[in-house]
Design a protein around this motif. Structure first.
Motif, PDB file in Angstrom:
ATOM      1  N   THR A  55       0.843  -1.177   0.000  1.00  7.86           N
ATOM      2  CA  THR A  55       0.000   0.000   0.000  1.00  7.86           C
ATOM      3  C   THR A  55       0.887   1.239   0.000  1.00  7.86           C
ATOM      4  N   THR A  56       0.599   2.142  -0.899  1.00 11.52           N
ATOM      5  CA  THR A  56       1.367   3.387  -0.942  1.00 11.52           C
ATOM      6  C   THR A  56       0.519   4.522  -0.409  1.00 11.52           C
ATOM      7  N   THR A  57       1.157   5.426   0.280  1.00 13.88           N
ATOM      8  CA  THR A  57       0.435   6.597   0.762  1.00 13.88           C
ATOM      9  C   THR A  57       0.786   7.764  -0.124  1.00 13.88           C
ATOM     10  N   ARG A  58      -0.187   8.535  -0.417  1.00 12.02           N
ATOM     11  CA  ARG A  58       0.024   9.700  -1.263  1.00 12.02           C
ATOM     12  C   ARG A  58       0.379  10.889  -0.381  1.00 12.02           C
ATOM     13  N   GLU A  59       1.468  11.545  -0.700  1.00  8.87           N
ATOM     14  CA  GLU A  59       1.934  12.677   0.089  1.00  8.87           C
ATOM     15  C   GLU A  59       1.028  13.879  -0.151  1.00  8.87           C
ATOM     16  N   ILE A  60       0.542  14.446   0.933  1.00  6.76           N
ATOM     17  CA  ILE A  60      -0.316  15.623   0.826  1.00  6.76           C
ATOM     18  C   ILE A  60       0.580  16.845   0.683  1.00  6.76           C
ATOM     19  N   LYS A  61       0.278  17.660  -0.305  1.00  3.32           N
ATOM     20  CA  LYS A  61       1.074  18.857  -0.583  1.00  3.32           C
ATOM     21  C   LYS A  61       0.336  20.104  -0.133  1.00  3.32           C
ATOM     22  N   MET A  62       1.120  21.129   0.130  1.00 11.41           N
ATOM     23  CA  MET A  62       0.549  22.443   0.395  1.00 11.41           C
ATOM     24  C   MET A  62       1.282  23.443  -0.477  1.00 11.41           C
ATOM     25  N   LYS A  63       0.604  24.508  -0.832  1.00 13.56           N
ATOM     26  CA  LYS A  63       1.201  25.567  -1.647  1.00 13.56           C
ATOM     27  C   LYS A  63       1.501  26.745  -0.735  1.00 13.56           C
ATOM     28  N   ILE A  64       2.773  27.166  -0.764  1.00  6.89           N
ATOM     29  CA  ILE A  64       3.264  28.285   0.026  1.00  6.89           C
ATOM     30  C   ILE A  64       3.721  29.359  -0.954  1.00  6.89           C
ATOM     31  N   TYR A  65       3.513  30.614  -0.623  1.00  4.56           N
ATOM     32  CA  TYR A  65       3.918  31.736  -1.477  1.00  4.56           C
ATOM     33  C   TYR A  65       5.041  32.492  -0.773  1.00  4.56           C
ATOM     34  N   VAL A  66       6.165  32.651  -1.464  1.00  2.25           N
ATOM     35  CA  VAL A  66       7.368  33.172  -0.819  1.00  2.25           C
ATOM     36  C   VAL A  66       7.885  34.431  -1.516  1.00  2.25           C
ATOM     37  N   LYS A  67       8.266  35.415  -0.688  1.00  2.00           N
ATOM     38  CA  LYS A  67       8.979  36.603  -1.162  1.00  2.00           C
ATOM     39  C   LYS A  67      10.334  36.621  -0.468  1.00  2.00           C
ATOM     40  N   CYS A  68      11.366  36.953  -1.220  1.00  3.64           N
ATOM     41  CA  CYS A  68      12.717  37.059  -0.677  1.00  3.64           C
ATOM     42  C   CYS A  68      13.228  38.474  -0.901  1.00  3.64           C
ATOM     43  N   PHE A  69      13.886  39.022   0.116  1.00  2.79           N
ATOM     44  CA  PHE A  69      14.367  40.391   0.042  1.00  2.79           C
ATOM     45  C   PHE A  69      15.892  40.457   0.040  1.00  2.79           C
ATOM     46  N   ALA A  70      16.395  41.575  -0.479  1.00  2.00           N
ATOM     47  CA  ALA A  70      17.833  41.903  -0.501  1.00  2.00           C
ATOM     48  C   ALA A  70      18.642  40.769  -1.136  1.00  2.00           C
ATOM     49  N   THR A  71      19.625  40.259  -0.426  1.00  2.32           N
ATOM     50  CA  THR A  71      20.541  39.259  -1.008  1.00  2.32           C
ATOM     51  C   THR A  71      19.879  37.918  -1.273  1.00  2.32           C
ATOM     52  N   PHE A  72      18.700  37.660  -0.714  1.00  6.55           N
ATOM     53  CA  PHE A  72      17.989  36.401  -0.970  1.00  6.55           C
ATOM     54  C   PHE A  72      17.232  36.415  -2.293  1.00  6.55           C
ATOM     55  N   SER A  73      16.992  37.581  -2.830  1.00  7.56           N
ATOM     56  CA  SER A  73      16.180  37.714  -4.029  1.00  7.56           C
ATOM     57  C   SER A  73      16.893  37.156  -5.257  1.00  7.56           C
ATOM     58  N   ARG A  74      16.199  36.253  -5.962  1.00  5.32           N
ATOM     59  CA  ARG A  74      16.698  35.680  -7.215  1.00  5.32           C
ATOM     60  C   ARG A  74      15.522  35.603  -8.180  1.00  5.32           C
ATOM     61  N   GLU A  75      15.606  36.340  -9.254  1.00  7.79           N
ATOM     62  CA  GLU A  75      14.511  36.383 -10.216  1.00  7.79           C
ATOM     63  C   GLU A  75      14.163  34.978 -10.701  1.00  7.79           C
ATOM     64  N   GLY A  76      12.876  34.668 -10.689  1.00  7.94           N
ATOM     65  CA  GLY A  76      12.401  33.377 -11.152  1.00  7.94           C
ATOM     66  C   GLY A  76      12.415  32.293 -10.091  1.00  7.94           C
ATOM     67  N   THR A  77      13.149  32.511  -8.995  1.00 10.33           N
ATOM     68  CA  THR A  77      13.209  31.534  -7.913  1.00 10.33           C
ATOM     69  C   THR A  77      12.534  32.059  -6.661  1.00 10.33           C
ATOM     70  N   CYS A  78      12.938  33.235  -6.255  1.00 16.58           N
ATOM     71  CA  CYS A  78      12.362  33.868  -5.069  1.00 16.58           C
ATOM     72  C   CYS A  78      12.648  35.356  -5.176  1.00 16.58           C
ATOM     73  N   ASP A  79      11.626  36.115  -5.439  1.00 15.03           N
ATOM     74  CA  ASP A  79      11.777  37.529  -5.763  1.00 15.03           C
ATOM     75  C   ASP A  79      11.051  38.387  -4.737  1.00 15.03           C
ATOM     76  N   TYR A  80      11.401  39.660  -4.669  1.00 19.32           N
ATOM     77  CA  TYR A  80      10.727  40.585  -3.761  1.00 19.32           C
ATOM     78  C   TYR A  80       9.512  41.238  -4.410  1.00 19.32           C
ATOM     79  N   ARG A  81       9.413  41.194  -5.735  1.00 16.94           N
ATOM     80  CA  ARG A  81       8.318  41.885  -6.436  1.00 16.94           C
ATOM     81  C   ARG A  81       6.980  41.184  -6.261  1.00 16.94           C
TER      82      ARG A  81
END
Length: 85
Positions: free
Chosen positions: A1-27
């Motif tokens: 029996t396989t269990t299906r992993e339940i997913k959640m959707k999270i929305y992330v903003k990154c500022f200053a040095t963490f910001s990378r366009e297309g991956t994690c942006d501040y805009r």
């Protein structure tokens, strides 16, 4: 029996040095799918961000600890320590 992993959707903003366009942006928030029951610390691993580099983490506009459990639909913002913080 396989269990299906339940997913959640999270929305992330990154500022200053963490910001990378297309991956994690501040805009605009970048959507990420994570398994249910994950913390901000797990999200940092997924983003490749060292926990020591995070000065402030927000979930839904509130400052939180990195051990904070995330929920489907949460909006996360990450800020590094920068000049004077």
């Amino acid at each position: 029996t396989t269990t299906r992993e339940i997913k959640m959707k999270i929305y992330v903003k990154c500022f200053a040095t963490f910001s990378r366009e297309g991956t994690c942006d501040y805009r605009s928030a970048t959507p990420f799918d994570l398994p249910s029951g994950q913390t901000i610390r797990a999200l940092l691993r997924r983003l490749g961000v060292a926990r020591e580099a995070v000065k402030i983490a927000f979930v839904n506009n509130r400052i939180v600890a990195l051990e904070t459990m995330l929920s489907d639909g949460d909006h996360v913002a990450l800020a590094p320590a920068v000049g004077g913080m």
